[in-house]
Design an enzyme around this catalytic site. Sequence first.
Site, short mmCIF file in Angstrom:
data_model
loop_
_atom_site.label_atom_id
_atom_site.label_comp_id
_atom_site.label_asym_id
_atom_site.label_seq_id
_atom_site.Cartn_x
_atom_site.Cartn_y
_atom_site.Cartn_z
N ASP A 1 0.85 -1.18 0.00
CA ASP A 1 0.00 0.00 0.00
C ASP A 1 0.89 1.24 0.00
O ASP A 1 1.83 1.32 0.79
CB ASP A 1 -0.85 -0.01 1.28
N ASP B 128 -3.10 4.67 -2.24
CA ASP B 128 -4.16 5.23 -1.40
C ASP B 128 -4.57 6.63 -1.87
O ASP B 128 -3.70 7.48 -2.13
CB ASP B 128 -3.63 5.30 0.04
N GLU C 130 -6.41 3.92 -5.75
CA GLU C 130 -7.70 4.12 -5.07
C GLU C 130 -8.08 5.56 -5.38
O GLU C 130 -7.43 6.49 -4.92
CB GLU C 130 -7.58 3.90 -3.57
N HIS D 281 -11.15 -3.33 2.84
CA HIS D 281 -11.10 -3.06 4.27
C HIS D 281 -11.91 -1.82 4.68
O HIS D 281 -11.96 -1.50 5.86
CB HIS D 281 -9.64 -2.90 4.70
N ASP D 282 -12.49 -1.10 3.71
CA ASP D 282 -13.31 0.08 4.03
C ASP D 282 -14.79 -0.17 3.79
O ASP D 282 -15.61 0.70 4.08
CB ASP D 282 -12.92 1.26 3.13
O1 TEU Z 1 -9.59 5.41 2.04
C1 TEU Z 1 -10.02 6.59 1.45
C2 TEU Z 1 -11.47 6.66 1.40
O2 TEU Z 1 -12.02 6.85 0.36
C3 TEU Z 1 -12.18 6.48 2.68
O3 TEU Z 1 -12.28 7.71 3.29
C4 TEU Z 1 -13.54 5.91 2.46
O4 TEU Z 1 -14.35 6.86 1.84
C5 TEU Z 1 -14.12 5.55 3.79
O5 TEU Z 1 -13.19 4.80 4.48
C6 TEU Z 1 -15.38 4.73 3.59
O6 TEU Z 1 -15.88 4.39 4.84
C7 TEU Z 1 -8.24 5.18 2.16
C8 TEU Z 1 -7.99 3.89 2.91
O7 TEU Z 1 -8.50 2.83 2.17
C9 TEU Z 1 -8.61 4.00 4.28
O8 TEU Z 1 -8.52 2.79 4.99
C10 TEU Z 1 -7.89 5.10 5.01
O9 TEU Z 1 -8.50 5.30 6.25
C11 TEU Z 1 -7.90 6.41 4.21
O10 TEU Z 1 -7.58 6.23 2.84
C12 TEU Z 1 -6.86 7.35 4.76
O11 TEU Z 1 -5.58 6.88 4.45
#
Ligand code: TEU
Length: 536
Positions: A97, A197, A250, A319-320
């Site tokens: 990542d 990210d 992403e 994971h989100d």
């Molecule tokens: O996520 C970015 C992102 O789009 C998130 O804010 C998403 O909208 C939210 O988590 C949905 O619930 C990335 C990573 O994947 C995330 O785990 C990190 O927390 C974030 O960036 C900050 O680095």
Amino acid sequence: MKAWWKERVVYQIYPRSFYDANDDGFGDLKGILAKLDVLKDLGVGILWLSPVYQSPQKDNGYDIADYCAIDPLFGTMEDMDRLIAEADKRDIKLVMDLVINHTSDQHPWFQQSRQRIDPYTDYYIWRDGENGNNPNNWTSFFAGDAWTFDPVRQQFYLHLFTKEQPDLNYHNPAVLQEVKNLMRFWLDKGIAGFRCDVINILFKTTLEDGKRQLVLKGLEHYLSQDGNHDILKELRRDVLDHYDAFTVGETVFVTPKTARDLCDEDRKELDMVFSFEHMDADAFYIKWFKRRFRSAFFFRTLAKWQTELSWNANYFENHDQLRSVSRFGDDTRYWKESATMLGTLLLSLRGTPFLYQGQEIGMTNFDIVSMEGIQDVESHNVYRFLRKLHLPKRLAWRMIRRSSRDNVRTPMQWSGDPHGGFTKGTPWLKVNDNHRTINVATQRDDPDSIWSFYQRLIHLRNNNTILQHGDFQTLKLTRHVFVFQRRYEGQSLRIAVNISHKRHRIPFAGDLLLNNYTQPRFDGILEPYQAVIWKG
Ligand code: TEU
């Protein structure tokens, strides 16, 4: 172009929840090493690791304090070197990542920047506020203000995520040089690429006030700006092109047009991007008030992106996000059928398929019952925000329960043992109680399980050039049924899925290559959540 990353299935590991080899309650690198053979057996060809760098773990590693060190929580650099070597022996590529929009506030760059020590003084975005107010009206992705006042420097700094994640300043060329160096550090170690990210919000063109809107004020000043395209081109030219590496971005709020600008082959920026539009299929009005799955929107959006982009990064979980079987399928009555149907759809679309750990056994959303059980920093920020708006506790909790990222972060369910065999210690986040029935050990022994189905499915995709390289056409798309064709060098496959509790008749038939029910020939009747692939 036939790149290796078009022919392999990616499996995302969320290290802290994968497997705990030292029983401290957190998954670790030795844990991943211990499970490599299981992953090989499943058939995956690329592993993407969520961050394992040194970090205070305010956002589970997405707040990095040292890009070239492993967090002791996960092990040592030696463990990492071993993991790279052992994966390589099994012909599995490792992808890391790359989190470069922000660092941790504990990063030495930030610590020196706040003291105005050169060359770090301008590594971050510092501004004076007027009369003690924020420098502008921007808000954070995690609810609340995007600025925090630093008493040491006596200025505000910008953070689009938590206040412990200050944004880097890409108007300073030295920052990009640092990024190039850290990318080379990992590529030289033998990793195969990066998941990047929030990679389309790096460059803040101006710091003017954002348009008046409820959430994310300021977005128009930093979303996919020209300066961002320049950064990605430079990273490609100066770093990535010198390795056989791949990148998946992403990319928040992308449309097919802005996605093409980022990943068209001739633009030379990213190899592919994660889009989010299909994830809106169950976000209705305000995301958390009402969750209703609009299956026609889901299919239509997938078909649209298939047609508009030459290559997609396909995913239903990460994971989100929430667990896909709970979200788009039926995690009770048709749990097995809907999990395998979603798998079939995902792996037969054109593009690189990304699985998230646990998806291959049909893991479901969490069974946590109150705010005290939640670890996710985003959930806590949003909860505080909702309470500030005087939302009753019960309603706020309901919204968090339906959206919390912890839903998908509960530890991997390896067996029916206590804590799902994830750890012998106390897990950092409660393991779902359904590990007694939903777990890897049981499913690997059962040829009729979701895991075994995924194994067959991945095997089929790994060895089928039509699924890997074929083009895409929709043959039929209704609210519940999606039928499409993949064609390559004069041969074709057809795929049909049913995303409902009802039976559906469609005007197709054929001898089946893959089926999540049992009949060998498809006669046009799709059972509830059935998925079939046939030559045709
Ligand atoms: O996520 C970015 C992102 O789009 C998130 O804010 C998403 O909208 C939210 O988590 C949905 O619930 C990335 C990573 O994947 C995330 O785990 C990190 O927390 C974030 O960036 C900050 O680095």
